[in-house]
Structures are given as structure tokens and as C-alpha cells.
Design an enzyme around this catalytic site. Structure first.
Site, short mmCIF file in Angstrom:
data_model
loop_
_atom_site.label_atom_id
_atom_site.label_comp_id
_atom_site.label_asym_id
_atom_site.label_seq_id
_atom_site.Cartn_x
_atom_site.Cartn_y
_atom_site.Cartn_z
CG ASP A 208 -1.68 1.25 1.42
OD1 ASP A 208 -2.43 1.61 0.50
OD2 ASP A 208 -1.52 1.90 2.47
CG ASP B 54 -1.67 7.38 0.00
OD1 ASP B 54 -0.80 8.22 -0.27
OD2 ASP B 54 -2.50 6.96 -0.82
CG ASP C 127 -1.94 2.64 6.35
OD1 ASP C 127 -2.49 3.63 6.88
OD2 ASP C 127 -2.13 2.32 5.16
#
Length: 229
Positions: free
Chosen positions: A12, A14, A171
Site C-alpha cells: 500500500d 499512503d 496500514d
């Protein structure tokens, strides 16, 4: 032979590779202020961590009763975000070290993100990560964003990898759910550590409850090697 032979890694972007949330917050705050919502706070922004930009502005339109179309809001926020992303995006140091370590072992890598393709390209170019991460998938390129598995499955397809041989770094809870739905293992590094007990993270192969403060490139590499065995 590499200790990681046969593994592909999908990042991922961001909140995982880069700390872009401050830029997303500022772009969102400016966009909403321009459309008559002057009091958008960081706490408000946290509700949208891990959700695609299109889904975010769709929710804004309903929540705030905005007159502008979703397409107009999306274009406005993306324009403001790109201006920030090109010059003010910080890579997490241990994540950069991890990418470089994987590159030395020839591990296939990709980025699969809810951001636009333009945003992904701007961040990777601006941070120099584009030297290592050449395969990218935006949520704009698939039918469904996270928590659906589409971006991860497409990343695996572009890498020529079986989903079961892929490991995702994420995240956010929707991304961890997407990795599980794709049949991939997950290293979860919660951006909001208060959400570490979210049920989506419970299925991660490795959960770092302390977030980026707990993540190290060497420990992640060693976990991949052990899990491969």
C-alpha cells in the site's frame, strides 16, 4: 538463491510507504472550505484513512449536502493533493530501507493504492521510489476499491505472481481486509495505532501494533524468510 525466492511483495502507498496523510488532510480541508465547510478537523479526516479518494468525496457530498458533483469534488481534491504530493511527501526511513533490501534480492514488488494513478506516480517520482517500484495499480483501474481485493489481485496479475505467494504491507483495516480477501498474507502496520485491535488486523500474518515506530526493514525481511519456510 535468495531467502525470499518465490515471494512477491505488494505495498500500500499512503500511510504504509509514505506519510501522506497530512497532505490528504490539507487537500481535503482546502477542498471542503472552498465548498462551504470551514471546520474540517484532523479527527474528521481520520474517519477516511484507508478509503479511496472517490469514496471519501462521495461520502462528503452526502454528509455535508454539497452542491458540487462527485466528479468536481474529486478533481478539486486531487488537484490540491498533487500540488502537495510532488514536493512534501516523506518516506518512512525503514520502509525505504525495506524496499532497497528487497530490491537487492530481486524480489518482485508492486504498489496497490486507493490513490489516483497520477498521485501514485507523483509520489514515487518525488521520493525516488520509482527506481524500485515500477509496477503500480490505482483503485481507479479496477472495479472496486478496498476492502474488495481487486487492486491486490491486479497487482499480482501484473507481477505474474500467484496470490498465495504474495505478501501485502498495509496500514489500514480496509486494506488488511482486502489482502485477506485476495488470499494473500499481510504485514499490518496500523497508521492509527488505536485501531490495532480492529478485527481486520487480527488475520494479518504479522501485526505490528506500534505502527511505523515498531517496523524495521531487517525484522520484516526475516519474517518473510521464516514464513517462506
Amino acid at each position: 538463491m535468495s531467502r525470499l525466492s518465490g515471494i512477491s511483495v505488494i505495498f500500500d502507498l499512503d500511510g504504509t510507504l509514505v506519510d501522506s496523510e497530512p497532505n490528504y488532510y490539507e487537500a481535503g480541508r482546502q477542498t471542503l472550505a472552498a465548498h462551504g465547510v470551514p471546520d474540517f478537523t484532523w479527527a474528521d479526516h481520520e474517519r477516511y484513512v484507508g478509503i479511496s479518494t472517490q469514496e471519501t468525496v462521495t461520502r462528503w457530498k452526502s454528509l455535508y449536502g454539497l452542491r458540487a458533483s462527485v466528479a468536481e469534488l474529486l478533481a478539486d481534491k486531487n488537484r490540491r493533493y498533487l500540488a502537495l504530493a510532488r514536493t512534501a511527501t516523506r518516506v518512512y526511513p525503514e520502509m525505504r530501507a525495506f524496499v532497497e533490501l528487497l530490491a537487492t534480492e530481486g524480489v518482485p514488488m508492486a504498489v496497490a493504492s486507493g490513490s489516483s494513478a497520477a498521485a501514485i506516480d507523483a509520489i514515487l517520482a518525488g521520493t525516488g521510489l520509482d527506481a524500485y517500484l515500477r509496477t503500480t495499480v490505482s483503485a481507479d483501474e479496477v472495479d472496486r476499491g478496498k476492502p474488495a481485493p481487486d487492486v491486490f489481485l491486479e497487482a499480482a496479475r501484473r507481477l505474474g505472481a500467484e496470490p498465495a505467494h504474495c505478501v501485502v504491507l498495509e496500514d489500514a483495516a480496509p486494506g488488511a481486509a482486502a489482502a485477506h480477501a485476495a488470499g494473500m498474507r499481510c504485514i499490518a502496520i496500523p497508521y492509527l495505532t488505536a485501531q490495532a485491535d480492529a478485527p481486520q488486523f487480527a488475520r494479518a500474518g504479522l501485526l505490528l501494533r506500534g505502527g511505523q515506530e515498531e517496523f524495521t526493514a531487517r525484522a520484516a525481511h526475516d519474517w518473510l524468510a521464516r514464513s517462506r519456510r
